[in-house]
Design an enzyme around this catalytic site. Structure first.
Site, mmCIF file in Angstrom:
data_model
loop_
_atom_site.group_PDB
_atom_site.id
_atom_site.type_symbol
_atom_site.label_atom_id
_atom_site.label_comp_id
_atom_site.label_asym_id
_atom_site.label_seq_id
_atom_site.Cartn_x
_atom_site.Cartn_y
_atom_site.Cartn_z
ATOM 1 N N GLY B 71 0.886 -1.241 -0.091
ATOM 2 C CA GLY B 71 0.037 0.168 0.185
ATOM 3 C C GLY B 71 0.892 1.309 0.053
ATOM 4 N N ASN B 150 -7.931 3.957 9.420
ATOM 5 C CA ASN B 150 -7.523 2.607 9.909
ATOM 6 C C ASN B 150 -7.733 2.473 11.459
ATOM 7 O OD1 ASN B 150 -5.552 4.659 9.749
ATOM 8 N ND2 ASN B 150 -4.087 3.479 10.700
ATOM 9 N N GLN B 178 -7.991 -0.085 3.921
ATOM 10 C CA GLN B 178 -8.829 -0.415 5.000
ATOM 11 C C GLN B 178 -10.056 -0.881 4.418
ATOM 12 O OE1 GLN B 178 -7.804 -1.704 7.692
ATOM 13 N NE2 GLN B 178 -5.736 -0.570 7.987
ATOM 14 N N SER B 198 -3.953 -3.046 -0.121
ATOM 15 C CA SER B 198 -2.875 -3.915 0.097
ATOM 16 C C SER B 198 -3.471 -5.255 0.320
ATOM 17 C CB SER B 198 -2.348 -3.281 1.405
ATOM 18 O OG SER B 198 -1.544 -4.190 1.944
ATOM 19 N N GLY B 199 -2.606 -6.314 -0.315
ATOM 20 C CA GLY B 199 -3.242 -7.690 0.071
ATOM 21 C C GLY B 199 -3.138 -8.089 1.409
ATOM 22 N N HIS B 200 -2.586 -7.675 2.075
ATOM 23 C CA HIS B 200 -2.337 -8.369 3.542
ATOM 24 C C HIS B 200 -3.625 -7.853 4.492
ATOM 25 C CE1 HIS B 200 -0.516 -5.468 6.565
ATOM 26 N NE2 HIS B 200 -0.365 -4.887 5.382
ATOM 27 N N THR B 236 10.321 -7.608 -11.822
ATOM 28 C CA THR B 236 9.761 -8.845 -12.450
ATOM 29 C C THR B 236 8.449 -8.980 -11.227
ATOM 30 O OG1 THR B 236 11.881 -9.546 -12.843
ATOM 31 C CG2 THR B 236 10.191 -11.352 -12.397
ATOM 32 N N CYS B 324 1.918 5.382 24.556
ATOM 33 C CA CYS B 324 3.044 4.162 24.995
ATOM 34 C C CYS B 324 3.206 3.194 24.011
ATOM 35 C CB CYS B 324 2.718 3.688 26.453
ATOM 36 S SG CYS B 324 2.673 4.978 27.514
#
Lengths: 197, 384
Positions: B71, B150, B178, B198-200, B236, B324
């Protein structure tokens, strides 16, 4: 994910001396909700100046809670004057280390301890009276004197270190140039002292 | 201990169908799709099929799909291309809520002398549409607005915003990382010029992304070299991952309606369960216009990292917008832009679900969360 030591994890999941203390005769408070971490330290100090009991309330992440818990363990049974010699480095050592980004949690412990002892002595609740220096970081309320002390105590060398240990400069970043100047002066100072030695 | 994974806006499980479809291309079918021989050529067919599957999910044409590595590459490319093809225009419009892949790219161009307008939001995270309308000028080279956020899951009115840009002849890009697979996106009906995915985030592996570029939109390659992707992205082709992404797109298209209602019902069950069981918490975001899988909930007077680590002890995975957790010292830029008060911002937890979550998992979380919050509130010096 943070790489916390086993000791940090244990003190976070099973904190020692947690909660307020009804018969405390000294309280020290540092941090705020806005800053993202805060510690209220309670002490019961005997007439002879021995810390008989210590407890804490902490708002913050695992390392803030673990630092508070460890601090209360360390100071229980100590003479007040002896306790005042402790620094954040001692807390970190006992915790088996903290990630660099979390060092400010240990500094918070040192400051709360000093504030509590000042409170017991009847002094005003300003940590590090000699440090009412110039305000450098407006976001987190950190003075030049506080920055210099932490640089010296921890032998800090980089701007990133100073941010991690004091939080100064870690929000809007506007004061980072000023912090870098303070650090440069300290490093020069240190080099000259080494020469003399 | 069983893992209960409620962090699907961070990444998703690879679907078993995706993994199986990829395996031959990690084995015997290792040819190069650019080769002249049949051995490579058969691989080119698989890449073409994946391109069609992704185009079908988006309502696009296959030749409008460019495969990238992620992404972030798609976002970088979109902005780069718009600026390079219109060198006379020196203004970028984006929002205060973007992912760093757009936020930091905009900041980079700002340092190169570009003017950047960042549209602000109200307390629910809704974009200021008046400010947006006023920001579009003849000097504006590109608008980049994320389709869905997100952190909060807010879905932005992209169709309307893209139309406004089109009327002024401005290139409109959306980071839909998202949104793809979670909400209906039909690019034949809205005038989006470029879209990143984005694929994941949709049950394909990490390391594969897509940039959609509408036919007729001027384009300049970001990655230069060979003639792959019709000269628009050298390198490639990552064949196994492209094949996997194609199958993931097909699964998303097929299961879309069912998934949306099933995942949405679980999310609502989680949100209601937590709000009912725990005092002093609030939902961050725009409840009416939200991804069906996301709930961002703030717990007053406790700190997010501490919550996450206690949930971790129970096998529950979520994420937080607290200072944090990020390594920075400030709570998330999204929650700050929304003006979430500090006593809530530091204690924000994002739960993001997927088709693989079950009712039992949600009930487990709802039954254990009150103790976690109670424990931490007992430790906190801030009460009430």
């Amino acid at each position: 994910m943070w790489d916390y030591s086993k000791t940090v994890q244990e003190h976070f999941l099973h904190p020692h001396n947690a909660g307020p203390m009804d018969d405390a005769n000294a309280v020290g408070e540092v941090g705020s909700l806005a800053c993202g971490d805060a510690l209220r330290l309670y002490l019961k100090v005997s007439d002879k100046g021995v810390i008989e009991k210590a407890s804490f309330e902490t708002f913050g992440c695992a390392s803030a809670i673990a630092s508070s818990s460890m601090l209360t363990d360390m100071i229980t049974g100590m003479q007040v004057d002896e306790a005042l010699k402790l620094t954040n480095k001692d807390i970190v050592a006992r915790l088996g280390g903290l990630p660099r980004e979390k060092m400010h949690c240990s500094v918070m412990g040192e400051e709360a301890l000093e504030a509590a002892i000042r409170n017991w002595k009847g002094e005003p609740p300003v940590p590090h009276a000699q440090e009412i220096g110039k305000l450098v970081c407006k976001c987190f309320g950190v003075t030049d004197a506080q920055i210099i002390r932490v640089i010296r105590e921890n032998d800090l060398k980089t701007l990133e270190d100073v941010i991690s240990y004091t939080k100064a400069g870690g929000s809007c970043g506007e004061c980072q140039d000023e912090i870098a100047e303070i650090l440069d002066a300290e490093l020069k100072n240190r080099a000259e002292q080494k020469k003399i030695a | 201990m069983k893992t209960i994974y409620l962090d699907n806006n961070a990444t998703t499980a690879i679907a078993s169908e995706v993994r199986e479809a990829m395996m031959p291309y990690l084995g015997e079918l290792y040819g190069n799709p650019s080769s002249m021989h049949t051995f490579g050529g058969q691989v080119a067919h698989a890449v073409a099929e994946a391109r069609e599957q992704i185009a079908a999910l988006l309502g696009a044409q296959p030749e409008e799909i460019i495969f990238t590595s992620c992404g972030s590459e798609s976002d970088n490319t979109a902005i780069w291309s718009a600026l390079q093809t219109q060198p006379e225009k020196r203004h970028i419009v984006t929002t205060a809520l973007e992912h760093p892949a757009v936020l930091n790219v905009a900041q980079f161009w700002e340092r190169q002398g570009y003017r950047v307008t960042r549209i602000g939001v109200d307390d629910k995270g809704r974009l200021d549409q008046d400010a947006y309308a006023n920001s579009l000028t003849e000097d504006t080279a590109i608008v980049s607005v994320m389709f869905a956020n997100n952190e909060t899951g807010n879905v932005h009115p992209i169709g309307k915003m893209a139309e406004m840009a089109k009327e002024k002849g401005i290139v409109f890009h959306t980071d839909a990382v998202q949104a793809v697979g979670k909400v209906d996106i039909d690019l034949s009906k809205i005038s989006v010029d470029m879209l990143s995915l984005s694929g994941h985030k949709l049950h394909a592996p990490k390391g594969i992304g897509v940039l959609y570029v509408r036919k007729g939109v001027r384009f300049r390659a970001f990655m230069r070299g060979g003639h792959q992707e019709r000269g628009r992205r050298a390198g490639t082709e990552n064949v196994p991952y492209i094949v996997g992404l194609g199958v993931a797109a097909k699964l998303a298209a097929e299961g879309f309606a069912a998934e949306r209602s099933q995942v949405g019902a679980l999310r609502d069950r989680l949100q209601k369960g937590l709000l009912d069981a725990i005092p002093d918490c609030r939902v961050n975001g725009d409840i009416e216009n939200r991804l069906p899988n996301t709930a961002n909930i703030s717990f007053k007077n406790v700190e997010g990292e501490a919550i996450l680590l206690m949930l971790d002890q129970l096998g529950i995975c979520a994420s937080s917008g607290s200072a944090c957790t990020s390594g920075s010292l400030e709570p998330s830029h999204v929650l700050r832009a929304m003006g979430v008060p500090f006593n809530y911002a530091h204690g924000s937890i994002r739960f993001s679900l997927s088709r693989y979550n079950t009712e039992e998992e949600i009930d487990f979380v709802v039954s254990h969360m009150p103790d976690v919050i109670k424990t931490l509130r007992n430790l906190s010096p801030f009460k009430g």
